[in-house]
Motif scaffolding. Sequence first.
Motif, PDB file in Angstrom:
ATOM      1  N   VAL A   1       0.836  -1.201   0.000  1.00 43.65           N
ATOM      2  CA  VAL A   1       0.000   0.000   0.000  1.00 43.65           C
ATOM      3  C   VAL A   1       0.871   1.251   0.000  1.00 43.65           C
ATOM      4  O   VAL A   1       0.595   2.214  -0.727  1.00 43.65           O
ATOM      5  CB  VAL A   1      -0.969  -0.004   1.204  1.00 43.65           C
ATOM      6  CG1 VAL A   1      -1.717   1.307   1.306  1.00 43.65           C
ATOM      7  CG2 VAL A   1      -1.944  -1.154   1.101  1.00 43.65           C
TER       8      VAL A   1
ATOM      9  N   LYS B   1       0.675   3.697  -3.154  1.00 42.02           N
ATOM     10  CA  LYS B   1       0.041   4.999  -2.932  1.00 42.02           C
ATOM     11  C   LYS B   1       1.012   6.161  -3.044  1.00 42.02           C
ATOM     12  O   LYS B   1       0.680   7.195  -3.610  1.00 42.02           O
ATOM     13  CB  LYS B   1      -0.611   5.036  -1.545  1.00 42.02           C
ATOM     14  CG  LYS B   1      -2.055   4.658  -1.532  1.00 42.02           C
ATOM     15  CD  LYS B   1      -2.613   4.880  -0.158  1.00 42.02           C
ATOM     16  CE  LYS B   1      -4.020   5.361  -0.254  1.00 42.02           C
ATOM     17  NZ  LYS B   1      -4.631   5.542   1.053  1.00 42.02           N
TER      18      LYS B   1
ATOM     19  N   ASP C   1      -3.737   3.029  -5.839  1.00 38.62           N
ATOM     20  CA  ASP C   1      -4.004   2.138  -4.712  1.00 38.62           C
ATOM     21  C   ASP C   1      -4.069   0.700  -5.195  1.00 38.62           C
ATOM     22  O   ASP C   1      -4.880   0.366  -6.063  1.00 38.62           O
ATOM     23  CB  ASP C   1      -5.309   2.532  -4.029  1.00 38.62           C
ATOM     24  CG  ASP C   1      -5.494   1.873  -2.683  1.00 38.62           C
ATOM     25  OD1 ASP C   1      -4.630   1.062  -2.285  1.00 38.62           O
ATOM     26  OD2 ASP C   1      -6.504   2.163  -2.017  1.00 38.62           O
TER      27      ASP C   1
END
Length: 115
Positions: free
Chosen positions: A33, A37, A43
């Motif tokens: 993540v 991100k 994502d």
Amino acid sequence: MPASAMDWLRYFAVVMLPAAAIAYLCGCFNGAVIVSKYILRDDIRTHGSGNAGLTNFYRTFGGPLTLAVILTDALKAVAALLIGGMLLGPPDTSFIPRLVRPSARAAEFFTICCW
């Protein structure tokens, strides 16, 4: 190490509990993540299987940044062990991984953070 029962209780509340909590918080950081991100600006949970794991990251984004995910996950484990070692005593104590490792693993399955 503490000698009496009251000393053990204090040691648990002041040293062991914070070490387990810090290890848990280190385990809450998901490498896939974080890389998806903050480096790729996307994502990982919206692609592929929807899982924020290394396999889904590799299948979705390919190989080069997969190493960054592995390093992120390894560094969070090292940080948890080092912080636990600083709080619990000398690094040759086998008790540190027995407390820190399960706390960090629990965070991967029962996380309180969604980065």
